[in-house]
Design a protein around this motif. Sequence first.
Motif, PDB file in Angstrom:
ATOM      1  N   ILE A  60       0.760  -1.125   0.033  1.00  0.00           N
ATOM      2  CA  ILE A  60      -0.047  -0.086   0.075  1.00  0.00           C
ATOM      3  C   ILE A  60       0.797   1.287  -0.025  1.00  0.00           C
ATOM      4  CG2 ILE A  60      -1.897   1.340   1.409  1.00  0.00           C
ATOM      5  CD1 ILE A  60      -2.707  -1.340   2.492  1.00  0.00           C
ATOM      6  N   ALA A  61       2.034   1.256   0.671  1.00  0.00           N
ATOM      7  CA  ALA A  61       2.732   2.323   0.646  1.00  0.00           C
ATOM      8  C   ALA A  61       3.504   2.524  -0.706  1.00  0.00           C
ATOM      9  CB  ALA A  61       4.152   2.010   1.756  1.00  0.00           C
ATOM     10  N   ALA A  62       4.183   1.677  -1.403  1.00  0.00           N
ATOM     11  CA  ALA A  62       4.407   1.792  -2.856  1.00  0.00           C
ATOM     12  C   ALA A  62       3.416   2.351  -3.564  1.00  0.00           C
ATOM     13  CB  ALA A  62       4.899   0.234  -3.153  1.00  0.00           C
ATOM     14  N   VAL A  63       2.179   1.953  -3.616  1.00  0.00           N
ATOM     15  CA  VAL A  63       0.943   2.409  -4.321  1.00  0.00           C
ATOM     16  C   VAL A  63       0.865   3.953  -3.925  1.00  0.00           C
ATOM     17  CG1 VAL A  63      -1.327   2.365  -4.715  1.00  0.00           C
ATOM     18  CG2 VAL A  63      -0.036   0.341  -4.764  1.00  0.00           C
ATOM     19  N   LEU A  64       0.869   4.246  -2.917  1.00  0.00           N
ATOM     20  CA  LEU A  64       0.536   5.687  -2.346  1.00  0.00           C
ATOM     21  C   LEU A  64       1.824   6.615  -2.677  1.00  0.00           C
ATOM     22  CD1 LEU A  64      -1.257   5.181   1.211  1.00  0.00           C
ATOM     23  CD2 LEU A  64      -2.194   5.887  -0.763  1.00  0.00           C
ATOM     24  N   VAL A  65       2.827   6.061  -2.638  1.00  0.00           N
ATOM     25  CA  VAL A  65       4.150   6.907  -2.964  1.00  0.00           C
ATOM     26  C   VAL A  65       4.008   7.196  -4.628  1.00  0.00           C
ATOM     27  CG1 VAL A  65       6.490   6.804  -3.302  1.00  0.00           C
ATOM     28  CG2 VAL A  65       5.678   6.252  -1.178  1.00  0.00           C
ATOM     29  N   PHE A  66       3.702   6.009  -5.334  1.00  0.00           N
ATOM     30  CA  PHE A  66       3.661   6.370  -6.806  1.00  0.00           C
ATOM     31  C   PHE A  66       2.235   7.291  -7.074  1.00  0.00           C
ATOM     32  CE2 PHE A  66       1.645   5.279 -10.849  1.00  0.00           C
ATOM     33  CZ  PHE A  66       2.597   5.329 -11.578  1.00  0.00           C
ATOM     34  N   ALA A  67       1.110   7.093  -6.475  1.00  0.00           N
ATOM     35  CA  ALA A  67       0.279   7.924  -6.426  1.00  0.00           C
ATOM     36  C   ALA A  67       0.289   9.356  -6.341  1.00  0.00           C
ATOM     37  CB  ALA A  67      -1.134   7.526  -5.670  1.00  0.00           C
ATOM     38  N   SER A  68       1.272   9.574  -5.209  1.00  0.00           N
ATOM     39  CA  SER A  68       1.769  11.127  -4.749  1.00  0.00           C
ATOM     40  C   SER A  68       2.386  11.814  -5.663  1.00  0.00           C
ATOM     41  CB  SER A  68       2.320  10.990  -3.392  1.00  0.00           C
ATOM     42  OG  SER A  68       3.493  10.312  -3.460  1.00  0.00           O
ATOM     43  N   THR A  69       3.119  11.036  -6.709  1.00  0.00           N
ATOM     44  CA  THR A  69       4.057  11.729  -7.560  1.00  0.00           C
ATOM     45  C   THR A  69       3.086  12.639  -8.683  1.00  0.00           C
ATOM     46  OG1 THR A  69       3.833   9.844  -9.331  1.00  0.00           O
ATOM     47  CG2 THR A  69       5.591   9.703  -7.891  1.00  0.00           C
TER      48      THR A  69
END
Length: 269
Positions: A60-69
Amino acid sequence: MLKTRVITAIVLLAVFLPVTLFAPVAAFGALIGLVVVFAAWEWARLLKAGKVGSIVYAAIAAVLVFASTRLESARPLYQAAGIFWLVAGPYVLVRKPVLAAGAWRVFLLAAGFVIFAACWHALVGARVLGVAFVLSLLLVVWLADIGAYFSGKAFGKHKLAPSISPGKTWEGAVGGWAAVMIVSVAALVLQVFEPTLYSALAAQLGVGRALFVLTVLVAFSVVGDLFESMLKRQAGVKDSSGLLPGHGGVLDRIDALLPVLPLAMLLLG
């Protein structure tokens, strides 16, 4: 143990130095993204999320970091992470609540997503400003750590937080701060490899206020270090994981950076 520690350090340098110095920002961002995901996995483990839960948390952290870009500005992330470290960080160290249970556990798991996303954005944002800039930002934490180690060994008598990290002393903390001040002043006087964090702060705030800000960053590098030490002590483990043989886990290597990165970028506007 020393041999293992040295081999791991050499491998890490062989990977991180070329990517930091020569690779495109996108490659640097991908590498930092991997670091952040592993750190998130360790964070969840320390908060007793379980084997499967920790993996899910890291995903989930990976997805959120990517989404935050896709955010137009990372400033809201820096602000949220900054508030966490300015308020929750000192509170936890003073009051010492049980972190892996009840509301604190839920809060820290949720806060972790913001903390690690802010960490990623801060490092990538610093790299965009230049290799010298990102290295000068990292150097604040490295110098504080190295200075604290040697000063503590030589002069340490008064324990900084005996119930959390018995090895840390006030003398060590002061020595770490002094190391940062010496290098910062030297960099400002010599004006080499600019722009750096030091030159940017001095240009924006003036030398006196810049040195004050650096003092605050050094203080919060200690907060980050102690915060993770408390997580580990309450979890009953010495290291956040065994991912880095001889060095512990990823979180063990970046704990002091977690507050410093968003606060530094936030203060630079």
